[in-house]
Design a protein around this motif. Structure first.
Motif, PDB file in Angstrom:
ATOM      1  N   TRP A 139      42.096 -21.087 146.821  1.00 58.76           N
ATOM      2  CA  TRP A 139      41.222 -19.817 146.900  1.00 58.76           C
ATOM      3  C   TRP A 139      41.538 -18.927 147.954  1.00 58.76           C
ATOM      4  N   ALA A 140      42.187 -19.384 148.993  1.00 56.34           N
ATOM      5  CA  ALA A 140      42.656 -18.934 150.162  1.00 56.34           C
ATOM      6  C   ALA A 140      43.715 -17.870 149.571  1.00 56.34           C
ATOM      7  N   ARG A 141      43.458 -16.652 150.114  1.00 61.36           N
ATOM      8  CA  ARG A 141      44.463 -15.714 149.752  1.00 61.36           C
ATOM      9  C   ARG A 141      45.970 -15.637 150.561  1.00 61.36           C
ATOM     10  N   GLU A 142      47.084 -15.261 150.067  1.00 56.80           N
ATOM     11  CA  GLU A 142      48.215 -15.415 150.613  1.00 56.80           C
ATOM     12  C   GLU A 142      48.682 -13.787 150.525  1.00 56.80           C
ATOM     13  N   MET A 143      49.146 -13.145 151.458  1.00 61.33           N
ATOM     14  CA  MET A 143      49.613 -11.682 151.404  1.00 61.33           C
ATOM     15  C   MET A 143      50.401 -11.343 152.683  1.00 61.33           C
ATOM     16  N   SER A 144      51.372 -12.515 153.038  1.00 58.92           N
ATOM     17  CA  SER A 144      51.961 -12.343 154.244  1.00 58.92           C
ATOM     18  C   SER A 144      53.031 -11.291 154.217  1.00 58.92           C
TER      19      SER A 144
END
Length: 860
Positions: free
Chosen positions: A477-482
């Motif tokens: 559920w952690a968001r990735e938007m690197s």
């Protein structure tokens, strides 16, 4: 309860439900031109409007009524015909509509505005004042039409532009509102409504110094206005100036019916900061002065709804409706409470109070209950705070959720937290899938942050913390938007922590809003990593003391804001350093196509400006013109990276895959590389049926950017099609580990775990998938069997019961399997019910007959 109506103008255009704008002060003086006196002392004029308001302010309501009586007689006699007189009479009715038992006067005012328009269609101020009436009735869409009609007549009319600024503000489009306010103040620096709008935006953006500056300007322009007093109270409240706050509110007793205009301004900001106890106090006190005030009754009723006190809410809203049958937010909420809530049922489970549609009891009750209990236990330990009661309400449709939450039919959210009460949309049975578990975990974290900060934490911290908390629910559920964060760094768009709330309020796109959430979460993660979890919780408590963001940063970290910003940016750059040096094209750079086109026209020899135009055309879907511009540039500079990429991307979009390949490969030959280019090449090679080369490119793309879920999915599909299930599975596992919405990856992992008879892996994969697809009976069966294998008989029995409930005409074998587990778990009644269901259709079923004997045996 009286009939609920919509206020309609004679042309049959009705007030529609729109985003709420709290009790805007109506214009009472016609400023565009001086109205002509039409009948000596009995004339409808601006002076008489002012006298009526003054009488109301002095509490002389009978005098106010008498001032209008001759106007009413002239109208009934047909003697009120000029646009000026009809316009002024409409404004008088708006003022008188605030008095008790005056509900029809809004309707009459609406008709008079229409007649004034008919008498003189070119009178801009009629449309402006009419638009403000629609604003007050929560119909900003129709209000905008009226303001635009005024601008069609007078393009630079500042009152109309200020009205449109207010419409934008009501729609939470603060960037547009600020632009419009700027246009007004450039022409009329003391325009009260424009100054007030700017001040209120500053309050909403946690910029109290700017709010105080704007307030001082408003006090100079409109010192005695009720809205000015309301804003003065709001600024004092959030600055912690209790003495001035109480003194300001004490003076409202002199406002009579206009107390709703002052209180309404304050209440709007109290709502946005979850100050529900104070809202109750403010509305209760103001209702002593104006007990018949529909706006105040509505706000008090809505506040009761926020707190889950529905009996009080309905009683209060019913009272409001008797005063104002045209208030659309009020009507929507009453209709919802009386009709839409009928099939919903409450379920009590310790600290949790859960409302579900009766048709959603299976499977949502056990699934949601288990998740919420786990979330509350987890957060209670980490926040060192245990809520006494958490109320969660899930609604089958987005419209029902929106109406319950705000009294509007189209709220742009999937979940909302009101402190101890959370409302959300239930997962749909078909159509688009959303991870409802992630949404609920996010909203539940607000229960804790609101409580610990007493609702005073700014939006950026509350939302950032909630996003960080999502990863505590489940790792995926952690968001990735690197990539997006790397682009923001390159554009200098990483905001100071002191201005971070503006990332939400001034977002112009969904992408901007997602970036606001993500940058906020990165700030919280930075604090957690550098100063520890205790620092995060201390931030909440210091905000709760009424401190500003700069004061909180200094108190918790010891750094001034500028020092904190610099340290955070350095940390952030390291977290996305794996993207450094890669070729990339940021679509956000190319949104403003008129400005980019002008820059290219002004400098035709500047290849970079021409390439930017090609990119802007491509981003906006004009692929053929983009390709033409890009090819002209390539003709002059064969290795211009942006031009080459746009030529390839535009050609690909047009289906010219050989042309696209030529341009993309030219970049590679020139030494340009990056995940964006590799994924584009992979797509082209796949379209050219060269799947081996496509896979090479996609693998390289996901190596360069491990968060590139689309590349991972394609590699898995290519390997599966080639007959390499193990290779495909490794990619599906990679994807399922971080993509919370990829049901295909989760299903592949689940199928592999079942095949390998790995009960632990089945449980984990099935539980993850049910947060996307809770109505899939097969997934519940897989989970039930794995839980049985793991010895979790109670959980297995529940999963089997859910699977049976979700399976129309469930077969005998499934029911028997469920009954066996239920018996083993000691759930004798449920097991025997399943056996009876089997024997009704198959009386000779051997296993069922044996189990029936166990059911009939005496209880030990």
């Amino acid at each position: 309860m009286g009939t609920r109506r919509r206020l309609r103008e004679p042309t049959s255009v009705s007030f529609k439900i729109s985003r709420p704008l709290k009790h805007v002060l109506l214009a009472v003086a016609v400023t565009a031109a001086v109205l002509v006196e039409v009948g000596a002392a009995q004339s409808a004029t601006p002076a008489r409007v002012a006298k009526i308001r003054a009488a109301i302010l002095r509490g002389k309501t009978a005098d106010a009524q008498k001032l209008f009586e001759p106007i009413a007689k002239r109208y009934k006699a047909g003697a009120l015909k000029s646009a000026a007189a009809l316009h002024a009479a409409a404004l008088m009715l708006v003022e008188l509509a605030r008095l008790p038992n005056s509900k029809e006067r809004y309707h009459d005012a609406n008709r008079l505005f229409f007649e004034a328009k008919e008498a003189d269609p070119k009178r801009a101020q009629v449309f402006i004042d009419w638009g403000m009436l629609y604003v007050e009735k929560y119909d900003t869409e129709e209000a905008a039409k009226k303001f635009n009609l005024a601008l069609a007549l007078e393009p630079e009319n500042v009152d109309a532009i200020a009205g449109l600024a207010r419409v934008a503000y009501a729609s939470f489009d603060y960037a547009t509102a600020i632009e419009r306010v700027g246009r007004v103040l450039a022409k009329k620096p003391r325009h009260p409504l424009a100054i007030r709008t700017r001040a209120e935006i500053a309050v909403n953006e946690d910029d109290l110094p700017a709010a105080a500056t704007a307030l001082s300007r408003l006090e100079a322009a409109d010192p005695r206005g009720p809205a000015t007093s309301g804003l003065r109270a709001a600024v004092a409240y959030f600055r912690g100036d209790k003495q001035r706050y109480e003194a300001e509110r004490k003076g409202w007793a002199k406002l009579g019916p206009l107390v709703s205009l002052a209180a309404g301004v304050l209440l709007e900001h109290l709502v946005k900061r979850f100050q529900y106890a104070e809202i109750e106090r403010v509305t209760r006190d103001a209702l002593v002065t104006a007990p018949y005030s529909a706006p105040l009754l509505v706000e008090r009723g809505m506040n009761a709804m926020r707190l889950g006190e529905e009996a009080m809410a309905q009683k209060t809203l019913d009272a409001a409706h008797k005063q104002d049958p045209f208030h659309q937010q009020l009507i929507a909420m009453l209709n919802f409470v009386e009709k839409a809530l009928v099939p919903y049922r409450w379920h009590e489970d310790g600290v949790l109070r859960l409302r579900l549609h009766e048709g959603d009891t299976e499977p949502l009750l056990p699934l949601v209950g288990a998740l919420v209990r786990r979330a509350i236990d987890s957060m209670s330990r980490r926040f060192a705070y245990a809520p006494e009661r958490v109320t969660l309400e899930l609604f089958k449709t987005h419209q029902e959720f929106s109406l319950r939450t705000m009294g509007v039919p189209a709220l742009g959210a999937l979940g909302v937290c009101f402190g101890p009460v959370v409302t959300a949309v239930a997962p749909p049975r078909a159509g688009a899938r959303v991870n409802w578990g992630q949404i609920l975990w996010h909203e539940l974290s607000h229960v804790f942050s609101i409580a610990l900060s007493r609702g005073r934490a700014p939006r950026w911290f509350g939302e950032g913390l909630a996003v960080v908390e999502e990863g505590e629910g489940r790792p995926e559920w952690a968001r990735e938007m690197s990539v997006e964060m790397h682009r923001a760094i390159a554009r200098g768009r990483v905001l100071s922590v002191a201005k971070l709330t503006t990332a939400f309020t001034r977002a112009r796109s969904h992408a901007d809003m997602l970036l606001a959430y993500h940058q906020s979460s990165r700030v919280v993660a930075f604090i957690k990593e550098r100063w520890g979890w205790d620092a995060v919780t201390r931030v909440l408590t210091v905000f709760g003391d009424g401190k500003t963001t700069p004061e909180v940063v200094k108190a918790v970290t010891g750094l001034e804001v500028a020092e904190f910003d610099a340290a955070f940016l350095e940390w952030l750059k390291k977290s996305v350093a794996f993207l450094d040096g890669q070729f990339d094209v940021d679509p956000a750079r190319y949104r403003d196509i008129p400005a980019i086109r002008k820059a290219a026209t002004d400098a035709p020899a500047d290849l970079d400006r021409q390439a930017a135009l090609a990119a802007a055309l491509h981003v906006h879907g004009a692929h053929q013109p983009a390709l033409a511009v890009a090819e002209r540039i390539v003709g002059r500079d064969v290795v211009h990276p942006l031009a080459r990429y746009v030529a390839g991307a535009a050609a690909s979009a047009l289906g010219q895959f050989e042309v696209a390949k030529k341009n993309f490969e030219a970049l590679r030959t020139a030494g340009v590389d990056g995940h964006l280019l590799r994924a584009a090449l992979g797509f082209v090679y796949r379209k050219l049926n060269d799947e081996a080369r496509a896979e090479v490119e996609y693998v390289k793309a996901r190596e360069l950017n491990p968060e590139l879920s689309s590349a991972i999915a394609v590699v898995a599909e290519l390997r599966a099609a080639r007959g390499e299930p193990d290779g495909a599975l490794s990619e599906w596992r990679r994807l399922a580990a971080f993509d919370q919405a990829n049901g295909k990856a989760m299903r592949a992992v689940l199928a592999a775990a079942e095949k390998q008879k790995d009960a632990k892996a089945v449980v984990d994969a099935a539980e993850a998938l049910l947060f996307l697809e809770p109505y899939d009976a097969a997934v519940h069966v897989a989970l039930a069997r794995a839980r049985r294998e793991a010895g979790r008989l109670d959980d297995a029995a529940q999963s089997f019961a859910t699977a049976v409930a979700l399976t129309p005409n469930a077969g005998a074998d499934l029911r028997v399997e469920a009954a066996i587990v239920m018996l083993d778990a000691g759930k004798r009644g449920a097991a025997c019910a399943e056996i009876d269901a089997v024997l009704k259709t198959d009386a000779e079923h051997p296993v069922a007959k044996d189990l029936k004997a166990r059911c009939e045996a005496p209880t030990p």
